[in-house]
Write an enzyme that holds these catalytic residues in place. Structure first.
Site, PDB file in Angstrom:
ATOM      1  N   ARG A  31       6.314 -73.698  21.063  1.00 28.76           N
ATOM      2  CA  ARG A  31       7.624 -73.836  20.417  1.00 28.76           C
ATOM      3  C   ARG A  31       8.691 -73.102  21.242  1.00 28.76           C
ATOM      4  O   ARG A  31       9.828 -73.561  21.333  1.00 28.76           O
ATOM      5  CB  ARG A  31       7.596 -73.329  18.970  1.00 28.76           C
ATOM      6  CG  ARG A  31       8.861 -73.732  18.226  1.00 28.76           C
ATOM      7  CD  ARG A  31       8.728 -73.713  16.721  1.00 28.76           C
ATOM      8  NE  ARG A  31       7.793 -74.705  16.260  1.00 28.76           N
ATOM      9  CZ  ARG A  31       6.916 -74.511  15.284  1.00 28.76           C
ATOM     10  NH1 ARG A  31       6.873 -73.354  14.663  1.00 28.76           N
ATOM     11  NH2 ARG A  31       6.104 -75.467  14.925  1.00 28.76           N
TER      12      ARG A  31
ATOM     13  N   ARG B 133      13.279 -63.533  14.566  1.00 36.40           N
ATOM     14  CA  ARG B 133      12.063 -64.325  14.389  1.00 36.40           C
ATOM     15  C   ARG B 133      12.448 -65.666  13.782  1.00 36.40           C
ATOM     16  O   ARG B 133      13.255 -65.723  12.845  1.00 36.40           O
ATOM     17  CB  ARG B 133      11.077 -63.577  13.486  1.00 36.40           C
ATOM     18  CG  ARG B 133       9.994 -64.466  12.929  1.00 36.40           C
ATOM     19  CD  ARG B 133       8.813 -63.711  12.365  1.00 36.40           C
ATOM     20  NE  ARG B 133       8.089 -64.510  11.390  1.00 36.40           N
ATOM     21  CZ  ARG B 133       7.351 -65.588  11.668  1.00 36.40           C
ATOM     22  NH1 ARG B 133       7.225 -66.012  12.910  1.00 36.40           N
ATOM     23  NH2 ARG B 133       6.732 -66.262  10.711  1.00 36.40           N
TER      24      ARG B 133
ATOM     25  N   ARG C 257      -1.098 -64.147  29.167  1.00 37.43           N
ATOM     26  CA  ARG C 257      -1.815 -64.648  27.976  1.00 37.43           C
ATOM     27  C   ARG C 257      -1.229 -65.943  27.423  1.00 37.43           C
ATOM     28  O   ARG C 257      -1.380 -66.227  26.212  1.00 37.43           O
ATOM     29  CB  ARG C 257      -1.836 -63.609  26.850  1.00 37.43           C
ATOM     30  CG  ARG C 257      -2.722 -62.437  27.179  1.00 37.43           C
ATOM     31  CD  ARG C 257      -2.698 -61.406  26.067  1.00 37.43           C
ATOM     32  NE  ARG C 257      -3.512 -60.283  26.475  1.00 37.43           N
ATOM     33  CZ  ARG C 257      -4.635 -59.910  25.858  1.00 37.43           C
ATOM     34  NH1 ARG C 257      -5.041 -60.534  24.781  1.00 37.43           N
ATOM     35  NH2 ARG C 257      -5.333 -58.897  26.307  1.00 37.43           N
TER      36      ARG C 257
ATOM     37  N   ASP D 254       4.910 -75.372   3.882  1.00 37.63           N
ATOM     38  CA  ASP D 254       3.962 -75.775   2.846  1.00 37.63           C
ATOM     39  C   ASP D 254       4.296 -74.971   1.609  1.00 37.63           C
ATOM     40  O   ASP D 254       5.065 -74.015   1.680  1.00 37.63           O
ATOM     41  CB  ASP D 254       2.506 -75.539   3.287  1.00 37.63           C
ATOM     42  CG  ASP D 254       2.274 -74.138   3.798  1.00 37.63           C
ATOM     43  OD1 ASP D 254       2.476 -73.912   5.003  1.00 37.63           O
ATOM     44  OD2 ASP D 254       1.939 -73.255   2.989  1.00 37.63           O
TER      45      ASP D 254
ATOM     46  N   GLY E 128       6.478 -68.068  16.600  1.00 37.34           N
ATOM     47  CA  GLY E 128       5.101 -67.595  16.766  1.00 37.34           C
ATOM     48  C   GLY E 128       4.404 -68.295  17.928  1.00 37.34           C
ATOM     49  O   GLY E 128       3.675 -67.685  18.702  1.00 37.34           O
TER      50      GLY E 128
ATOM     51  N   SER F 160       7.571 -70.245  10.338  1.00 37.70           N
ATOM     52  CA  SER F 160       7.313 -71.051   9.154  1.00 37.70           C
ATOM     53  C   SER F 160       6.817 -70.140   8.036  1.00 37.70           C
ATOM     54  O   SER F 160       6.366 -69.022   8.292  1.00 37.70           O
ATOM     55  CB  SER F 160       6.268 -72.123   9.454  1.00 37.70           C
ATOM     56  OG  SER F 160       5.040 -71.507   9.755  1.00 37.70           O
TER      57      SER F 160
ATOM     58  N   ARG G 242       7.193 -80.938  11.062  1.00 34.81           N
ATOM     59  CA  ARG G 242       7.629 -79.553  11.202  1.00 34.81           C
ATOM     60  C   ARG G 242       8.525 -79.391  12.413  1.00 34.81           C
ATOM     61  O   ARG G 242       9.549 -78.741  12.358  1.00 34.81           O
ATOM     62  CB  ARG G 242       6.412 -78.634  11.359  1.00 34.81           C
ATOM     63  CG  ARG G 242       5.845 -78.180  10.051  1.00 34.81           C
ATOM     64  CD  ARG G 242       5.076 -76.899  10.215  1.00 34.81           C
ATOM     65  NE  ARG G 242       3.886 -77.034  11.027  1.00 34.81           N
ATOM     66  CZ  ARG G 242       2.725 -77.486  10.593  1.00 34.81           C
ATOM     67  NH1 ARG G 242       2.590 -77.863   9.345  1.00 34.81           N
ATOM     68  NH2 ARG G 242       1.691 -77.549  11.391  1.00 34.81           N
TER      69      ARG G 242
HETATM   70  N1  HPA Z   1       0.415 -68.121   4.812  1.00 36.56           N
HETATM   71  C1  HPA Z   1       0.818 -67.353   5.814  1.00 36.56           C
HETATM   72  N2  HPA Z   1       1.677 -67.747   6.728  1.00 36.56           N
HETATM   73  C2  HPA Z   1       2.166 -68.988   6.628  1.00 36.56           C
HETATM   74  C3  HPA Z   1       1.776 -69.847   5.606  1.00 36.56           C
HETATM   75  C4  HPA Z   1       0.860 -69.380   4.654  1.00 36.56           C
HETATM   76  O1  HPA Z   1       0.467 -70.104   3.715  1.00 36.56           O
HETATM   77  N3  HPA Z   1       2.423 -71.025   5.793  1.00 36.56           N
HETATM   78  C5  HPA Z   1       3.196 -70.878   6.894  1.00 36.56           C
HETATM   79  N4  HPA Z   1       3.044 -69.646   7.407  1.00 36.56           N
END
Ligand code: HPA
Length: 236
Positions: A26, A89, A45, A207, A22, A92, A220
Site C-alpha cells: 500500500r 497512520r 525486510r 469489516d 500497515g 483499516s 478496500r
Molecule cells: N481486528 C483488528 N484489526 C483490524 C480488524 C479487526 O477485526 N479489521 C481491520 N483491522
C-alpha cells in the site's frame, strides 16, 4: 543512521511528515499513484519507504507492518533518528457498532488498549492515549475541504486479531466507547508523546464485527483512496 531497520543514510531522504499504512504494497501504491519525483529510501525486510512530492510539497510514505511491536520500532526510528515530526497512520479497522459503516473514515482521537506497550516502553500506566490535537484539527479541515465525511472517535488498539471469544468486542464498545479495532495506534501515539513529536491515525472501516459485513481486498483498495487524499494534504 542507517538504523537497524531503516537503510536511509541521512535525514534529508525522509520528509518531516510520514504517512504509514500497515502494508508495504500500500505504501508502494500511494507512491506510484499520488506522488511525483519518488525516491525509495527503504526496503529492509520489504518494509518499503518512499519520499516524493504531492502537489509540489514533500511527503514520505512508509509501511509500519502489523501490530504495536512493529509500528513501535519504525515510528521510534523515524522520529528519533531521522528527525520526522509527524506520522499519520492510515489503516483499516473492524467496526464494533453499526454506527460506523463499511468504508466510513474514522479519525482516532484516542486509542484504548490492554497492551503493555506504553508501560514497558516508558512507564505509562493509563490505558488511553490521545493523538495530537493540532494534527487532528488539520486533518478534520482537509476532510471538510474535500467533502469527505469523517467520524472522530475512540478506537481499540488490540494485540490480538483472532480472539477465542470474539463476542468480547461488545464489552469493549460499551465499557470503553471504542467504535472499532485496529492494532497500531496506541503504540504510535505513545512514541509521539515520549519523543515530543506528533501523531494521528485515520482508519477506513474494512469489516464490521456487529453487522458481520466485510469488504474484498479490491474494494478496500478503492475505498482507501478517500483516507489517503485527506492524509496526503499533510505534505509541506
Ligand atoms: N481486528 C483488528 N484489526 C483490524 C480488524 C479487526 O477485526 N479489521 C481491520 N483491522
Amino acid at each position: 543512521m542507517p538504523t537497524p531497520h531503516i537503510e536511509a543514510k541521512n535525514k534529508s531522504e525522509i520528509a518531516k511528515t510520514v504517512l504509514m499504512p500497515g502494508d508495504p504494497l500500500r505504501a508502494k501504491f500511494i507512491a506510484d499513484t499520488f506522488l511525483e519525483d519518488v525516491v525509495k529510501f527503504n526496503q529492509v525486510r520489504n518494509v518499503l519507504g518512499y519520499t516524493g512530492t504531492y502537489k509540489g510539497r514533500k511527503i514520505s510514505v512508509m509501511a509500519s507492518g502489523m501490530g504495536m511491536p512493529s509500528i513501535g520500532i519504525y515510528s521510534y526510528e523515524l522520529y528519533n533518528f531521522y528527525g520526522v515530526e509527524n506520522i499519520i497512520r492510515i489503516g483499516s479497522c473492524g467496526g464494533y457498532t453499526d454506527k460506523v459503516k463499511l468504508y466510513d473514515v474514522i479519525l482516532a482521537k484516542d486509542a484504548w488498549s490492554e497492551s503493555s506497550y506504553a508501560k514497558v516502553q516508558g512507564g505509562y500506566d493509563r490505558d488511553v492515549i490521545e493523538g495530537t490535537e493540532v494534527l487532528n484539527e488539520r486533518l478534520l479541515n482537509y476532510a471538510k475541504d474535500l467533502g469527505i465525511p469523517m467520524h472522530t472517535e475512540r478506537i481499540h488498539s488490540s494485540d490480538v486479531f483472532y480472539r477465542e471469544n470474539f463476542e468480547e468486542y461488545k464489552e469493549i464498545y460499551e465499557k470503553h466507547g471504542c467504535v472499532g479495532v485496529e492494532m497500531e495506534a496506541f503504540a504510535l501515539f505513545h512514541n509521539a508523546k515520549v519523543l515530543g513529536k506528533k501523531a494521528a491515525c485515520l482508519l477506513t472501516v474494512s469489516d464490521n464485527l456487529a453487522t458481520k459485513e466485510a469488504t474484498t481486498s479490491e474494494e478496500r483498495q478503492n475505498a482507501f483512496t478517500n483516507m489517503m487524499k485527506i492524509a496526503l494534504e499533510m505534505a509541506e
